[in-house]
Scaffold this motif. Structure first.
Motif, PDB file in Angstrom:
ATOM      1  N   PRO A 167       0.824  -1.219   0.000  1.00  0.00           N
ATOM      2  CA  PRO A 167       0.000   0.000   0.000  1.00  0.00           C
ATOM      3  C   PRO A 167       0.861   1.275   0.000  1.00  0.00           C
ATOM      4  N   ASN A 168       0.185   2.403  -0.014  1.00  0.00           N
ATOM      5  CA  ASN A 168       0.833   3.717   0.192  1.00  0.00           C
ATOM      6  C   ASN A 168       1.726   4.196  -0.942  1.00  0.00           C
ATOM      7  N   PHE A 169       1.472   3.741  -2.158  1.00  0.00           N
ATOM      8  CA  PHE A 169       2.235   4.271  -3.293  1.00  0.00           C
ATOM      9  C   PHE A 169       1.592   5.571  -3.765  1.00  0.00           C
ATOM     10  N   LEU A 170       2.275   6.666  -3.550  1.00  0.00           N
ATOM     11  CA  LEU A 170       1.770   7.955  -4.037  1.00  0.00           C
ATOM     12  C   LEU A 170       2.395   8.201  -5.412  1.00  0.00           C
ATOM     13  N   ILE A 171       1.536   8.130  -6.448  1.00  0.00           N
ATOM     14  CA  ILE A 171       2.039   8.268  -7.826  1.00  0.00           C
ATOM     15  C   ILE A 171       1.314   9.449  -8.466  1.00  0.00           C
ATOM     16  N   ASN A 172       2.063  10.457  -8.835  1.00  0.00           N
ATOM     17  CA  ASN A 172       1.473  11.692  -9.392  1.00  0.00           C
ATOM     18  C   ASN A 172       0.299  12.172  -8.533  1.00  0.00           C
ATOM     19  N   ASP A 173       0.511  12.158  -7.214  1.00  0.00           N
ATOM     20  CA  ASP A 173      -0.463  12.654  -6.232  1.00  0.00           C
ATOM     21  C   ASP A 173      -1.707  11.772  -6.044  1.00  0.00           C
ATOM     22  N   SER A 174      -1.718  10.580  -6.645  1.00  0.00           N
ATOM     23  CA  SER A 174      -2.814   9.632  -6.363  1.00  0.00           C
ATOM     24  C   SER A 174      -2.253   8.450  -5.586  1.00  0.00           C
ATOM     25  N   LEU A 175      -3.047   7.981  -4.635  1.00  0.00           N
ATOM     26  CA  LEU A 175      -2.559   6.862  -3.812  1.00  0.00           C
ATOM     27  C   LEU A 175      -2.997   5.520  -4.385  1.00  0.00           C
ATOM     28  N   TYR A 176      -2.086   4.563  -4.395  1.00  0.00           N
ATOM     29  CA  TYR A 176      -2.380   3.221  -4.892  1.00  0.00           C
ATOM     30  C   TYR A 176      -1.939   2.170  -3.882  1.00  0.00           C
ATOM     31  N   ALA A 177      -2.706   1.074  -3.829  1.00  0.00           N
ATOM     32  CA  ALA A 177      -2.254  -0.148  -3.149  1.00  0.00           C
ATOM     33  C   ALA A 177      -1.936  -1.112  -4.287  1.00  0.00           C
ATOM     34  N   VAL A 178      -0.683  -1.530  -4.371  1.00  0.00           N
ATOM     35  CA  VAL A 178      -0.219  -2.241  -5.567  1.00  0.00           C
ATOM     36  C   VAL A 178      -0.198  -3.754  -5.333  1.00  0.00           C
ATOM     37  N   PRO A 179      -0.928  -4.517  -6.185  1.00  0.00           N
ATOM     38  CA  PRO A 179      -0.944  -5.974  -6.044  1.00  0.00           C
ATOM     39  C   PRO A 179       0.338  -6.588  -6.617  1.00  0.00           C
ATOM     40  N   MET A 180       0.867  -7.585  -5.909  1.00  0.00           N
ATOM     41  CA  MET A 180       2.122  -8.209  -6.351  1.00  0.00           C
ATOM     42  C   MET A 180       2.014  -9.724  -6.198  1.00  0.00           C
ATOM     43  N   ALA A 181       2.189 -10.444  -7.288  1.00  0.00           N
ATOM     44  CA  ALA A 181       2.189 -11.913  -7.224  1.00  0.00           C
ATOM     45  C   ALA A 181       3.631 -12.375  -7.310  1.00  0.00           C
ATOM     46  N   ILE A 182       4.140 -12.898  -6.210  1.00  0.00           N
ATOM     47  CA  ILE A 182       5.567 -13.267  -6.165  1.00  0.00           C
ATOM     48  C   ILE A 182       5.829 -14.210  -5.007  1.00  0.00           C
ATOM     49  N   GLU A 183       6.853 -15.052  -5.164  1.00  0.00           N
ATOM     50  CA  GLU A 183       7.156 -16.017  -4.109  1.00  0.00           C
ATOM     51  C   GLU A 183       8.295 -15.548  -3.201  1.00  0.00           C
ATOM     52  N   GLU A 184       9.091 -14.563  -3.653  1.00  0.00           N
ATOM     53  CA  GLU A 184      10.297 -14.185  -2.878  1.00  0.00           C
ATOM     54  C   GLU A 184       9.890 -13.394  -1.637  1.00  0.00           C
ATOM     55  N   SER A 185      10.356 -13.892  -0.470  1.00  0.00           N
ATOM     56  CA  SER A 185       9.755 -13.435   0.782  1.00  0.00           C
ATOM     57  C   SER A 185       9.897 -11.945   1.074  1.00  0.00           C
ATOM     58  N   SER A 186      10.988 -11.314   0.635  1.00  0.00           N
ATOM     59  CA  SER A 186      11.208  -9.922   1.078  1.00  0.00           C
ATOM     60  C   SER A 186      10.649  -8.866   0.128  1.00  0.00           C
ATOM     61  N   VAL A 187      10.137  -9.269  -1.027  1.00  0.00           N
ATOM     62  CA  VAL A 187       9.826  -8.280  -2.072  1.00  0.00           C
ATOM     63  C   VAL A 187       8.679  -7.338  -1.694  1.00  0.00           C
ATOM     64  N   VAL A 188       7.567  -7.874  -1.218  1.00  0.00           N
ATOM     65  CA  VAL A 188       6.411  -7.024  -0.921  1.00  0.00           C
ATOM     66  C   VAL A 188       6.741  -6.102   0.261  1.00  0.00           C
ATOM     67  N   ALA A 189       7.444  -6.664   1.237  1.00  0.00           N
ATOM     68  CA  ALA A 189       7.831  -5.843   2.394  1.00  0.00           C
ATOM     69  C   ALA A 189       8.716  -4.689   1.940  1.00  0.00           C
ATOM     70  N   ALA A 190       9.662  -4.973   1.056  1.00  0.00           N
ATOM     71  CA  ALA A 190      10.579  -3.928   0.576  1.00  0.00           C
ATOM     72  C   ALA A 190       9.809  -2.867  -0.210  1.00  0.00           C
ATOM     73  N   ALA A 191       8.887  -3.299  -1.061  1.00  0.00           N
ATOM     74  CA  ALA A 191       8.098  -2.346  -1.855  1.00  0.00           C
ATOM     75  C   ALA A 191       7.295  -1.449  -0.923  1.00  0.00           C
ATOM     76  N   SER A 192       6.684  -2.051   0.095  1.00  0.00           N
ATOM     77  CA  SER A 192       5.852  -1.276   1.026  1.00  0.00           C
ATOM     78  C   SER A 192       6.692  -0.242   1.771  1.00  0.00           C
ATOM     79  N   LYS A 193       7.903  -0.668   2.159  1.00  0.00           N
ATOM     80  CA  LYS A 193       8.786   0.249   2.898  1.00  0.00           C
ATOM     81  C   LYS A 193       9.179   1.434   2.030  1.00  0.00           C
ATOM     82  N   SER A 194       9.524   1.117   0.787  1.00  0.00           N
ATOM     83  CA  SER A 194       9.906   2.176  -0.152  1.00  0.00           C
ATOM     84  C   SER A 194       8.747   3.128  -0.414  1.00  0.00           C
ATOM     85  N   ALA A 195       7.551   2.534  -0.580  1.00  0.00           N
ATOM     86  CA  ALA A 195       6.364   3.355  -0.873  1.00  0.00           C
ATOM     87  C   ALA A 195       6.153   4.353   0.253  1.00  0.00           C
ATOM     88  N   LYS A 196       6.241   3.852   1.491  1.00  0.00           N
ATOM     89  CA  LYS A 196       6.010   4.693   2.669  1.00  0.00           C
ATOM     90  C   LYS A 196       7.081   5.780   2.753  1.00  0.00           C
TER      91      LYS A 196
END
Ligand code: MEV
Length: 438
Positions: A68-97
Motif C-alpha cells: 500500500p501507500n504508493f503515491l504516484i502523481n499525487d494519487s494513492l495506490y495499493a499495488v498488487p504483487m504476485a511473487i514467491e520471494e519473501s522480502s519483495v512485498v515488504a521492501a516495496a511497502s517500505k519504499s512506498a512509505k
C-alpha cells in the motif's frame, strides 16, 4: 523408449494424472492427494484454470500480496504483487512509505509505439523491391482494414510500414517493419494478425507486379511476428528530495547515504555483473505487478533486458543524480502492457488486481509498474549500502524456516520476538525451535 507416451493431451485429466503417478512417483496416493488438494472446489473456477493451458493437472499457487501507500502523481495506490520471494512485498511497502513522506513518485509515459515485422527473402535488386513496396504500401493498410477497424475507431491502428534492407547481414533478407498503436491492449494478437495479412498481401501483389521477373515474383515469407523489443514504448518514473530530507530511522547521515547510493547506481551503470543483479532487483517489483495484472512477464523481461543492452553493453535501468543538494533517482524502461484482452477479463484475481489499481489504462499501468520497479530497486540499494541485504532477507526468511518446521502460532510469535534482537541464520532458527520445544 521408456516413459514415452503418445496422445497424452487426448487423455482426460484423471487419466493424465494416473499415468504420471504410476510412471514417475513412488508414493502414488500421497502424490495424488497433493495434486487434488490444490484443485478448486468451485468446479467452474477450476475449469476456467484448466482451460488456460493444455494438459493442466492442478493449480500452482503464488501468493498475491499488496504493497500500500504508493503515491504516484499525487494519487494513492495499493499495488498488487504476485511473487514467491519473501522480502519483495515488504521492501516495496517500505519504499512506498518512505517516498510517500517525501512527495511520492512522479511518472511520465514517453511513448507507446509497438513493433512487428514480416521477415522475407527476395532475389533481386533492392531498388526494384523498393519501387514495388512504394506502389503497394496503401494496399497493406487497405487489406488489413477488417482487422484494424475497431482499433482505429478507438484511436489506434497501424502507424507506419517500412521496407528494410538487411542484405548486408543475411543474403536476400528484407523486412516489413511495422509500427502500431494498440491503446489499452498489449496488442500481440492484433499485431500478429495485421502482420500475417501484410505477408499475404506482399506475396499476392508480387505475383501480379509487372516490374518483377519470375524469380523476383517468388517472394518467400519466412515469418510474421511482433517484436517484444519496444524501445519506443517507454515510461519514466522518478523520486527526488533534498538530501537532508533523506534522514530517517535507518539513515542517520543523509549526505553519506546519498553519496554511497549514487556510487552503487554508478557501479551498475558500468559493471555488467552488478548491473544484472541490480536489474534483477528491479524486475522483482516489475514482474510481480505484471503477473498480478495478467500481463506477459516473459515479454516484459525480454524487452527490458534488450533495452538495458541497447548501447552494446548491459547496464543499469535506473540512474541517480545529486545536484544542488537534491537527490534524484529514476528509471526509464520499455513496457508493453495491456489492461484489456488476454487474461484481464478472464482471471478473477487479475480483475481484482486491476480494480484495486482503479481499473487503469495501459498508460497508467505502465507508470504503476515502472514505480514498482523503482521502489524495489531503491529498497535493495538502500539495504545493500547500509545494513547489508541479509538482515532484511533473513527476517523474512525466518517465517519460511518456521513453516518448514511447522511451528505453531505461539511458537512463531515467541521466535519472531526472539529474533528481533538476534541474528537470523538457518542454524540459529533451528536451534531456537529445538530449545523452545525442549
Ligand atoms: C534479490 O532478489 C535482489 C537483490 O539482489 C537486488 C540487488 O542486489 O540490487 C537484492
Amino acid at each position: 523408449m521408456p516413459n514415452m507416451i503418445a496422445g497424452f493431451s487426448k487423455l482426460s485429466k484423471s487419466e493424465k494424472i494416473d499415468w504420471l503417478l504410476t510412471t514417475y512417483f513412488s508414493d502414488i496416493e500421497t502424490s495424488r492427494a497433493l495434486v487434488k488438494q490444490y484443485w478448486n472446489t468451485d468446479e467452474k473456477l477450476q475449469r476456467l484454470h484448466d482451460e488456460f493451458i493444455e494438459n493442466t493437472i492442478t493449480n500452482y499457487y503464488l501468493p498475491l500480496g499488496v504493497a500500500p501507500n504508493f503515491l504516484i502523481n499525487d494519487s494513492l495506490y495499493a499495488v498488487p504483487m504476485a511473487i514467491e520471494e519473501s522480502s519483495v512485498v515488504a521492501a516495496a511497502s517500505k519504499s512506498a512509505k518512505f517516498w510517500l513522506e517525501r512527495g511520492g513518485f512522479k511518472t511520465e509515459v514517453i511513448s507507446t509505439e509497438k513493433i512487428g515485422q514480416v521477415h522475407f527473402t527476395f532475389k533481386g535488386a533492392f531498388t526494384k523491391l523498393n519501387d514495388f513496396f512504394n506502389s503497394i504500401k496503401s494496399v497493406f493498410v487497405d487489406d488489413a482494414s477488417d482487422i484494424t477497424k475497431n482499433m482505429e475507431r478507438r484511436g489506434g491502428g497501424i502507424l507506419d510500414i517500412e521496407l528494410i534492407d538487411k542484405t548486408d547481414e543475411l543474403d536476400n533478407y528484407y523486412q516489413l517493419h511495422a509500427t502500431f498503436e494498440t491503446l489499452d491492449a498489449m496488442g500481440a494478437n492484433f499485431i500478429n494478425s495485421c502482420l500475417e495479412q501484410f505477408a499475404s498481401t506482399l506475396k499476392r501483389e508480387a505475383t501480379k507486379y509487372d516490374g518483377f521477373n519470375s524469380e523476383e515474383k517468388d517472394i518467400s515469407v519466412i515469418m510474421s511476428i511482433l517484436s517484444n523489443y519496444v524501445p519506443n514504448c517507454l515510461v519514466k518514473a522518478e523520486v527526488a528530495c533534498p538530501i537532508d530530507a533523506l534522514k530517517s530511522k535507518d539513515i542517520n547521515n543523509p549526505e553519506l547515504f546519498a553519496t554511497k547510493f549514487k556510487q552503487a547506481v554508478n557501479i551498475a551503470e558500468i559493471e555488467p555483473y552488478r548491473a544484472v543483479t541490480h536489474n534483477k532487483g528491479i524486475m522483482n517489483g516489475i514482474d510481480a505487478v505484471v503477473l498480478a495484472t495478467g500481463n506477459d512477464f516473459r515479454a516484459v523481461e525480454a524487452g527490458v533486458h534488450a533495452y538495458a543492452s541497447r548501447h552494446g553493453k548491459y547496464y543499469s535501468l535506473t540512474h541517480c543524480s545529486i545536484d544542488n543538494g537534491i537527490f534524484k533517482f529514476w528509471i526509464e524502461i520499455p513496457l508493453a502492457l495491456g489492461t484489456v484482452g488476454g487474461l484481464t477479463s478472464l482471471h478473477p484475481l487479475v480483475k481484482f488486481s486491476l480494480e484495486l489499481l482503479k481499473n487503469p489504462t495501459a498508460r497508467e499501468l505502465m507508470q504503476i509498474v515502472a514505480v514498482a520497479g523503482l521502489a524495489q530497486n531503491f529498497a535493495a540499494v538502500k539495504s545493500l549500502t547500509t545494513t547489508g541485504i541479509q538482515q532484511g532477507h533473513m527476517k523474512m526468511h525466518l517465517m519460511n524456516i518456521l513453516n518448514q518446521f511447522e511451528a505453531t502460532a505461539d511458537e512463531k510469535s515467541q521466535l519472531i520476538e526472539h529474533f528481533k534482537s538476534n541474528v537470523v541464520t538457518h542454524s540459529a532458527v533451528v536451534e531456537a525451535i529445538e530449545n523452545l520445544r525442549n
